[in-house]
Design a protein around this motif. Sequence first.
Motif: not given
Length: 216
Positions: A66-71, A74-76, A130-141
């Motif tokens: 209801h609050y977040f489309t998917n996990p 939620l992380l982002l 930071w581990s997600l920053v290296r693999s996910d463009p949205e986190f990197a941005a």
Amino acid sequence: MNTRPTETPQAGAQRPRRTIKRQQPGVRRQDLLQVTLECLARLGPRGTTGREICRQAGVSHGLLRHYFTNPQNLLLETYEELCNQVITGLAAELTVPDRDAWASLDAFFDKLFSDEWANTQNLGAWLAFWSLVRSDPEFAARNDALNNEVRRLLADAMSRLSERPLGSSMDDAVAIMAATMDGLWFEYCLSPNRLSRERGMELCKRTLRMLIPEGA
């Protein structure tokens, strides 16, 4: 930041679950973000699943959706919340009325090393992000935006000092100061026995005055 260190549970002990079902929607969402941070610090990105967040928060998966489309959202969103808290907190220290530029920057460093921000839970959450920053463009941005904004705040504050950097440009001085802050914060959170909180703050203040001598 609204994160606090958590005690490590004894082996075999069951972590108490939160009960947030009767909270107001805005409070409930913030609590879910907080639970996500706690899970990230203990379990990393792979272990921070929607199922685990629901279990720790004591809510149904339907309520989470209801609050977040998917996990992943939620992380982002949790990362964005953490970044916004960093920017808001640091900016607040630089805009206190009737405080001179040197005192504002010193308060900026003190905030960075405060109990509220510099603790093992925050370190665990940042490492996961930071581990997600290296693999996910949205986190990197989002990470680039955070770093750029912190440097902008530093540049604005340092430019208000009456003195100028010695032997370097203001851009270089800001880059050195940002790197010093990041490195000392990481070392303190990783090993407070090796670098104390007070020492970390003092080294930040000393580095600033080496770059731009106070009262020169």
